[in-house]
Design a protein around this motif. Structure first.
Motif, PDB file in Angstrom:
ATOM      1  N   VAL A   1       0.354   0.548   1.800  1.00 48.87           N
ATOM      2  CA  VAL A   1      -0.742   0.020   2.505  1.00 48.87           C
ATOM      3  C   VAL A   1       0.158  -1.042   3.415  1.00 48.87           C
ATOM      4  O   VAL A   1      -0.783  -0.759   4.523  1.00 48.87           O
ATOM      5  CB  VAL A   1      -2.020  -1.069   2.084  1.00 48.87           C
ATOM      6  N   ALA A   2       1.101  -1.023   2.939  1.00 49.29           N
ATOM      7  CA  ALA A   2       1.733  -2.276   3.991  1.00 49.29           C
ATOM      8  C   ALA A   2       2.077  -1.498   5.577  1.00 49.29           C
ATOM      9  O   ALA A   2       2.596  -1.485   6.299  1.00 49.29           O
ATOM     10  CB  ALA A   2       3.093  -3.226   3.727  1.00 49.29           C
TER      11      ALA A   2
ATOM     12  N   GLU B   1      -6.405  -2.109   7.590  1.00 48.13           N
ATOM     13  CA  GLU B   1      -6.876  -2.788   7.429  1.00 48.13           C
ATOM     14  C   GLU B   1      -8.520  -3.043   6.669  1.00 48.13           C
ATOM     15  O   GLU B   1      -8.367  -3.988   6.026  1.00 48.13           O
ATOM     16  CB  GLU B   1      -7.525  -3.665   9.083  1.00 48.13           C
ATOM     17  N   HIS B   2      -8.808  -1.742   6.350  1.00 46.26           N
ATOM     18  CA  HIS B   2      -9.913  -1.550   5.325  1.00 46.26           C
ATOM     19  C   HIS B   2      -9.224  -0.295   5.008  1.00 46.26           C
ATOM     20  O   HIS B   2      -9.163   1.025   4.938  1.00 46.26           O
ATOM     21  CB  HIS B   2     -11.428  -1.248   6.642  1.00 46.26           C
ATOM     22  N   VAL B   3      -9.071  -0.717   3.613  1.00 44.59           N
ATOM     23  CA  VAL B   3      -9.014   0.127   2.281  1.00 44.59           C
ATOM     24  C   VAL B   3     -10.720   0.251   0.911  1.00 44.59           C
ATOM     25  O   VAL B   3     -10.723  -0.157   0.887  1.00 44.59           O
ATOM     26  CB  VAL B   3      -8.152  -0.791   2.158  1.00 44.59           C
TER      27      VAL B   3
ATOM     28  N   VAL C   1      -4.172  -5.108  -3.964  1.00 38.99           N
ATOM     29  CA  VAL C   1      -4.273  -4.586  -2.016  1.00 38.99           C
ATOM     30  C   VAL C   1      -4.824  -5.452  -1.327  1.00 38.99           C
ATOM     31  O   VAL C   1      -3.930  -5.845  -0.118  1.00 38.99           O
ATOM     32  CB  VAL C   1      -5.012  -3.061  -2.403  1.00 38.99           C
ATOM     33  N   ALA C   2      -6.212  -6.091  -1.507  1.00 34.66           N
ATOM     34  CA  ALA C   2      -6.259  -7.214  -1.101  1.00 34.66           C
ATOM     35  C   ALA C   2      -5.704  -8.485  -0.982  1.00 34.66           C
ATOM     36  O   ALA C   2      -5.761  -9.318   0.393  1.00 34.66           O
ATOM     37  CB  ALA C   2      -7.870  -7.661  -2.248  1.00 34.66           C
ATOM     38  N   ARG C   3      -5.062  -9.064  -1.948  1.00 34.07           N
ATOM     39  CA  ARG C   3      -3.988 -10.017  -1.149  1.00 34.07           C
ATOM     40  C   ARG C   3      -3.775 -10.109  -0.425  1.00 34.07           C
ATOM     41  O   ARG C   3      -2.756 -10.312   0.398  1.00 34.07           O
ATOM     42  CB  ARG C   3      -3.086 -10.038  -3.123  1.00 34.07           C
ATOM     43  N   ARG C   4      -2.664  -8.005  -0.684  1.00 30.79           N
ATOM     44  CA  ARG C   4      -1.267  -8.025   0.366  1.00 30.79           C
ATOM     45  C   ARG C   4      -1.949  -7.560   1.961  1.00 30.79           C
ATOM     46  O   ARG C   4      -1.806  -7.922   2.979  1.00 30.79           O
ATOM     47  CB  ARG C   4      -1.391  -6.280   0.121  1.00 30.79           C
TER      48      ARG C   4
ATOM     49  N   GLU D   1     -20.377   4.431   3.838  1.00 33.30           N
ATOM     50  CA  GLU D   1     -20.706   4.131   5.021  1.00 33.30           C
ATOM     51  C   GLU D   1     -19.769   5.571   6.261  1.00 33.30           C
ATOM     52  O   GLU D   1     -18.644   5.623   6.181  1.00 33.30           O
ATOM     53  CB  GLU D   1     -20.201   2.541   5.625  1.00 33.30           C
ATOM     54  N   PRO D   2     -20.209   5.938   6.967  1.00 39.03           N
ATOM     55  CA  PRO D   2     -19.320   6.887   7.806  1.00 39.03           C
ATOM     56  C   PRO D   2     -18.306   6.358   8.618  1.00 39.03           C
ATOM     57  O   PRO D   2     -18.575   4.844   9.103  1.00 39.03           O
ATOM     58  CB  PRO D   2     -20.524   7.969   8.904  1.00 39.03           C
ATOM     59  N   ALA D   3     -16.875   6.440   8.366  1.00 39.02           N
ATOM     60  CA  ALA D   3     -16.135   6.786   9.542  1.00 39.02           C
ATOM     61  C   ALA D   3     -15.697   4.751   8.928  1.00 39.02           C
ATOM     62  O   ALA D   3     -15.229   4.408  10.166  1.00 39.02           O
ATOM     63  CB  ALA D   3     -16.172   7.210  11.208  1.00 39.02           C
ATOM     64  N   ASP D   4     -15.736   4.880   8.290  1.00 34.83           N
ATOM     65  CA  ASP D   4     -15.484   2.838   7.838  1.00 34.83           C
ATOM     66  C   ASP D   4     -13.950   2.750   7.224  1.00 34.83           C
ATOM     67  O   ASP D   4     -13.667   1.640   7.754  1.00 34.83           O
ATOM     68  CB  ASP D   4     -16.452   2.631   6.488  1.00 34.83           C
ATOM     69  N   PHE D   5     -13.529   3.428   6.802  1.00 36.04           N
ATOM     70  CA  PHE D   5     -12.073   2.843   5.614  1.00 36.04           C
ATOM     71  C   PHE D   5     -10.943   3.823   7.357  1.00 36.04           C
ATOM     72  O   PHE D   5     -11.037   4.502   7.461  1.00 36.04           O
ATOM     73  CB  PHE D   5     -12.093   2.807   4.698  1.00 36.04           C
ATOM     74  N   ASP D   6      -9.555   2.755   7.071  1.00 43.25           N
ATOM     75  CA  ASP D   6      -8.744   3.270   7.825  1.00 43.25           C
ATOM     76  C   ASP D   6      -7.360   3.891   6.508  1.00 43.25           C
ATOM     77  O   ASP D   6      -6.316   4.240   7.198  1.00 43.25           O
ATOM     78  CB  ASP D   6      -7.931   2.986   9.218  1.00 43.25           C
ATOM     79  N   LEU D   7      -7.732   3.225   5.699  1.00 43.91           N
ATOM     80  CA  LEU D   7      -7.145   4.359   4.643  1.00 43.91           C
ATOM     81  C   LEU D   7      -7.914   4.134   3.252  1.00 43.91           C
ATOM     82  O   LEU D   7      -8.614   3.431   2.856  1.00 43.91           O
ATOM     83  CB  LEU D   7      -5.766   3.224   4.104  1.00 43.91           C
ATOM     84  N   VAL D   8      -7.296   5.492   2.254  1.00 42.75           N
ATOM     85  CA  VAL D   8      -7.935   5.931   1.182  1.00 42.75           C
ATOM     86  C   VAL D   8      -6.968   5.948   0.812  1.00 42.75           C
ATOM     87  O   VAL D   8      -5.876   7.081   0.101  1.00 42.75           O
ATOM     88  CB  VAL D   8      -9.022   7.028   1.321  1.00 42.75           C
TER      89      VAL D   8
END
Length: 283
Positions: free
Chosen positions: A45-46, A51-53, A67-70, A114-121
């Motif tokens: 993640v780092a 920003e949105h995982v 991850v949320a803490r990071r 939500e479509p196209a909502d996350f920048d990392l899975v």
């Protein structure tokens, strides 16, 4: 289709029933056993500067909260899992730790994100249980932005993970009704074949697929070993159904079989896994 639905229903029943409750009961122990993998995903993640995982198969939320803490207050992490008891435990953990994170109780295979909502899975051992993995990863692709990253960890083969199959191998002569593992069916070792994993991801809209082996030393307090194998895995599924005499024989036999992994007050084993990375294909 009937077989697919039955398999999906079996997974839901398992993780919303005894299987899910067993993981909740063993939450603290399993968190420590699997901590090295949590750390690997937090590092990913780092590195991604995400920003949105989305954390798939988040279980009791250990990785999600880490991850949320990071990410800090500027980021957002969402955990999704099919298990109601595990999601309930995850929410309680986040509240207890005061971490801003959200959880969805749903099957990530067909949940309408939500479509196209996350920048990392991401996922720590949570993506091997899909009834239709191509459908599932296509659904996750729709939830990801173009070029978003995918990072997950999955087990390699049973042969490379003897610790994970010790209990069932030792107990098999005493428990004829042990559930059989299906090599390509939903389960712990469903992603053992790297070529199959590559094919699933390619067919579901991911590119830049990178699959690498990783071997990690994991530890478990010896005092927790009997609780571990009597509650989790195939033996844990069957043991509540047997009489006390059979249970005692199984516990004695299986505990002896684990002896090569016991080093004083600690149980040590090597977890042979894949680290998998990919990118959401550009339209």
């Amino acid at each position: 289709m009937d077989m697919e639905r039955r398999s999906q229903d079996e997974q839901a029943a398992r993780w919303n029933g005894p299987g899910g409750h067993a993981w909740v009961d063993a939450q603290a122990v399993l968190d420590e056993v699997l901590r090295p993998f949590e750390d690997l995903l937090v590092e990913a993640v780092a590195a991604e500067r995400a920003e949105h995982v989305l954390d798939v198969g988040c279980g009791t939320g250990g990785t999600t909260v880490a991850v949320a803490r990071r990410l800090g207050p500027a980021g957002r992490c969402v955990g999704v899992d099919i298990s109601e008891p595990m999601i309930t435990a995850a929410r309680a953990r986040a509240e207890r730790e005061g971490t801003a994170v959200s959880f969805i109780r749903a099957d990530a295979q067909d949940h309408v994100f939500e479509p196209a909502d996350f920048d990392l899975v991401i996922s720590r051992f949570g993506v091997m249980f899909f009834n239709d993995p191509v459908q599932a990863f296509a659904n996750l692709r729709r939830a990801a932005r173009e070029g978003a990253g995918l990072r997950f960890i999955a087990w390699r083969s049973p042969a490379e993970n003897p610790f994970m199959t010790t209990a069932e191998r030792a107990a098999a002569p005493l428990l004829p009704n042990l559930p059989a593992r299906r090599p390509d069916g939903p389960g712990q070792f469903a992603f053992a074949d790297a070529e199959r994993v590559h094919r699933i991801l390619e067919e579901s809209g991911w590119s830049g697929i990178d699959i690498r082996p990783v071997d990690v030393t994991c530890t478990l307090p010896e005092r927790e070993l009997v609780g571990y194998f009597t509650r989790l895995g195939p033996v844990g599924q069957v043991l509540p159904e047997v009489d006390e005499q059979t249970r005692a024989r199984v516990v004695e036999t299986v505990r002896a079989a684990f002896e090569p992994f016991v080093h004083g007050s600690e149980v040590r084993f090597t977890a042979a896994c894949w680290t998998v990375g990919a990118r959401a294909k550009l339209s």
